[in-house]
Write an enzyme that holds these catalytic residues in place. Structure first.
Site, PDB file in Angstrom:
ATOM      1  N   GLU A 119      -0.137   8.102   3.365  1.00  0.00           N
ATOM      2  CA  GLU A 119      -1.595   8.255   3.225  1.00  0.00           C
ATOM      3  C   GLU A 119      -2.333   7.798   4.482  1.00  0.00           C
ATOM      4  OE1 GLU A 119      -2.783   9.940   0.943  1.00  0.00           O
ATOM      5  OE2 GLU A 119      -1.632   9.679  -0.904  1.00  0.00           O
ATOM      6  N   HIS A 142      -4.490   1.247  -1.485  1.00  0.00           N
ATOM      7  CA  HIS A 142      -4.315   2.354  -2.433  1.00  0.00           C
ATOM      8  C   HIS A 142      -3.249   1.972  -3.438  1.00  0.00           C
ATOM      9  CE1 HIS A 142      -3.351   6.139  -4.264  1.00  0.00           C
ATOM     10  NE2 HIS A 142      -2.168   6.198  -3.687  1.00  0.00           N
TER      11      HIS A 142
END
Ligand code: 2HA
Ligand code: ZN
Length: 269
Positions: A119, A142
């Protein structure tokens, strides 16, 4: 290797602690979840004599991040392993002076195959927005907070206003600590630039953003501060699910009670 060993050690330790909490909560199954921290000035993006280096070009430049250093968890790495041995499952990177790529510094003991989180696009785009905003926030977190992913499967909560009204109504802390509520990003491919762009747009207004049918991303001044924000939203969601599971519609805080909280604890919202 460390210009500022206290700060460097604290960042690494906190990333490890938070990774362990994500695993314990069930919010980081398998290799899920990722954490990045701006460590510019802590000296930990500087190579040790023995560190291995690898150059990584970016798909697009991050001009505002030129010259900055980040601690990033590794792609495919388990949060429970980051918790146990952070420097074997995370890496440091220094963004080039033109922002078009970075140099990875692999600490002693890290596998030479270690690469940044899948990510990275979202993380770097958010860090860029944080620099533009000039805030003290320097961590992006995250996770796959189960109750928050579940909420995004509910048709009623596709609407941000409805979603936030529910979250605020379930718990006073949500009003106090997330006065602007959460953002909701419609489903987009994991790791994609589309997900990154939509997340940055949502982060203009919110410190916590839900990724539909995937997870949650939060910013914070420290790893624990980012975790706190997710934790508060997840608590509201759990209360709602507990009530719904018991077969009754939760009353929720009244508009007057929410207004009283906002007045007593004025925030950014
Ligand atoms: O790091 O959570 O979104 C694995 C993921 C991708
Ligand atoms: Zn994910």
């Amino acid at each position: 290797m460390h210009d500022n060993p206290d700060a460097a050690g604290r960042t690494v330790r906190e990333v490890a602690e938070v990774a362990g909490i994500l695993w314990d909560r069930g919010w980081a199954e398998s290799n899920a979840g990722n954490i990045t921290a701006d460590v510019t000035g802590e000296g930990i993006g500087t190579p040790a004599a023995s560190a291995k280096e690898r150059v990584l070009p970016f798909p697009r430049p991050y001009g505002m991040l030129a010259g900055r250093s980040y601690l990033v968890t590794g792609t495919g790495r388990r949060m429970r392993d980051v918790a146990r041995d952070p420097l074997a499952h995370a890496t440091f990177l220094r963004i080039d002076d033109d922002g078009a790529g970075c140099v990875l510094f692999l600490p002693d003991g890290a596998a030479p195959t270690l690469a940044p989180t899948s990510e990275l696009a979202s993380h770097l785009a958010i860090h860029e927005a944080l620099r533009a905003r000039g805030t003290s926030e320097r961590v992006v977190l995250h996770a796959h907070a189960t109750e928050l992913v579940a909420l995004t499967h509910h048709a009623a909560f596709q609407d941000e206003a409805t979603l936030n009204a529910m979250l605020w109504g379930m718990h006073p802390e949500a009003v106090i600590f997330l006065p602007a509520g959460v953002g909701l990003v419609p489903y987009a491919l994991t790791g994609s630039e589309r997900l990154a762009t939509a997340t940055v747009a949502a982060m203009q207004l919110h410190d916590v953003v839900l990724w539909e049918k995937h997870g949650v991303v939060a910013i914070g001044a420290t790893p624990h501060a980012a975790l706190d924000r997710i934790d508060i939203v997840a608590k509201s969601a759990r209360i709602w699910f507990l009530c719904a599971g018991a077969g009754f519609e939760p009353a929720g805080l009244s508009q007057a009670q929410i207004a009283e909280l906002r007045a007593a604890f004025p925030g950014r919202g």
